[in-house]
Scaffold this active site. Structure first.
Site, mmCIF file in Angstrom:
data_model
loop_
_atom_site.group_PDB
_atom_site.id
_atom_site.type_symbol
_atom_site.label_atom_id
_atom_site.label_comp_id
_atom_site.label_asym_id
_atom_site.label_seq_id
_atom_site.Cartn_x
_atom_site.Cartn_y
_atom_site.Cartn_z
ATOM 1 C CE1 TYR A 1 -3.025 3.064 0.596
ATOM 2 C CE2 TYR A 1 -3.685 2.092 2.694
ATOM 3 C CZ TYR A 1 -3.832 3.079 1.733
ATOM 4 O OH TYR A 1 -4.761 4.080 1.914
ATOM 5 C CE LYS B 1 -6.055 2.228 -1.604
ATOM 6 N NZ LYS B 1 -6.477 2.722 -0.294
#
Length: 296
Positions: free
Chosen positions: A134, A162
């Protein structure tokens, strides 16, 4: 379970007393599944992960996993500053039945790229679950460089990233350096969902899906069918909601929007305040606009 498609960055419903609102957490989770989302991403930035105790995080995850009952993948955020802390929480989430973990880069400290590679490697050695990296430099003060992501993509259970940098160039770089690997790139900025899909990404972890899941899902499904005009129209429909995020500290505007839409997710976790004044009026106008278009 394959991770792809539209995965809402789930809000964490709270009571006025700042406690986890289990019935509404179940309601929101079920509503999103019924809307056709392809997974649940809990305890991310919009889920206010950084404001909950370990016990609260475990409770939130337990409720979601129980409500989902294996219908779609559940990705739980276990990131933190200390490698040891992340390992401990990741093991506990695995025991609870999470399908995958999301691990944000450390924040407050700013590790080097070499240090962060070791951080992720150590974590993945201690869990058998798939791990989604992330990247959100505006909140953590550091960004995962493409060469770092390429190296981490070779770790067997690191399955994707992400990216919430807001930079399409960054997303394209991640896709480019991992194109020959078994690795998935997700948009973490909702304005870039369609662009990311077109560039070779697999979907999005989307905060806007808390309020308008049907619209966000239709970007993906229209794109899959080759209906590019419809996908583009759906992408444009997210902008009024995104435009209101500026009116409060994250995630106060989105929480108020979802509440006005009809799911009583309650206030943000203190020290973030509920939206008021001009910001509240702007969000009310925005929600009314969506309702007028029968978008809700």
């Amino acid at each position: 379970m394959e991770l792809k498609g539209i995965i809402p960055a789930l809000l964490t419903p709270l009571t006025k007393e700042q406690k986890i609102n289990e019935p509404v957490l179940r309601q929101l989770t079920s509503h999103l599944i019924e809307s056709g989302v392809h997974g649940i991403f809990a305890l991310g930035t919009n889920g206010e992960f950084h404001l909950f105790t370990k016990e609260e995080k475990l409770k939130i995850a337990q409720v979601i996993i129980d409500e989902v009952k294996g219908r779609i993948p559940v990705i739980i955020g276990t990131g933190g500053n200390s490698t040891e802390e992340v390992i401990e929480l990741s093991k506990q989430m695995e025991d609870l039945g999470a399908n995958a973990l999301s691990v944000i880069t450390p924040y407050f400290v700013t590790p080097t790229q070499e240090e962060v590679i070791v951080h992720f490697q150590r974590i993945t050695e201690e869990t058998s679950l798939p791990v989604l990296l992330y990247n959100i430099p505006s909140k953590t003060g550091m960004s995962l460089e493409p060469h770092t992501v390429a190296k981490l993509a070779d770790v067997p259970n690191i399955v994707g990233i992400k990216d919430s940098s807001g930079s399409f160039e960054n997303i394209k770089n991640y896709i480019h350096v991992t194109k020959d690997k078994d690795f998935s790139v997700f948009a973490g900025t909702d304005s870039l969902i369609l662009k990311t899909l077109g560039a070779g990404g697999v979907g999005a972890v989307a905060a806007t899906a808390n309020m308008v899941p049907d619209i966000v899902v239709s970007i993906y499904t229209s794109w899959l069918k080759g209906f590019n005009n419809e996908a583009e129209e759906a992408q444009k429909k997210l902008q009024p909601l995104r435009d209101t995020f500026q009116y409060g500290t994250l995630p106060s505007a989105l929480k108020k929007a979802v509440e006005l839409y009809g799911i009583p997710v309650g206030p943000p976790k203190l020290p973030v305040s509920e939206l008021s004044g001009e910001g509240l009026e702007k969000v009310k106008e925005m929600v009314a606009g969506y309702k007028k278009q029968n978008a809700l």
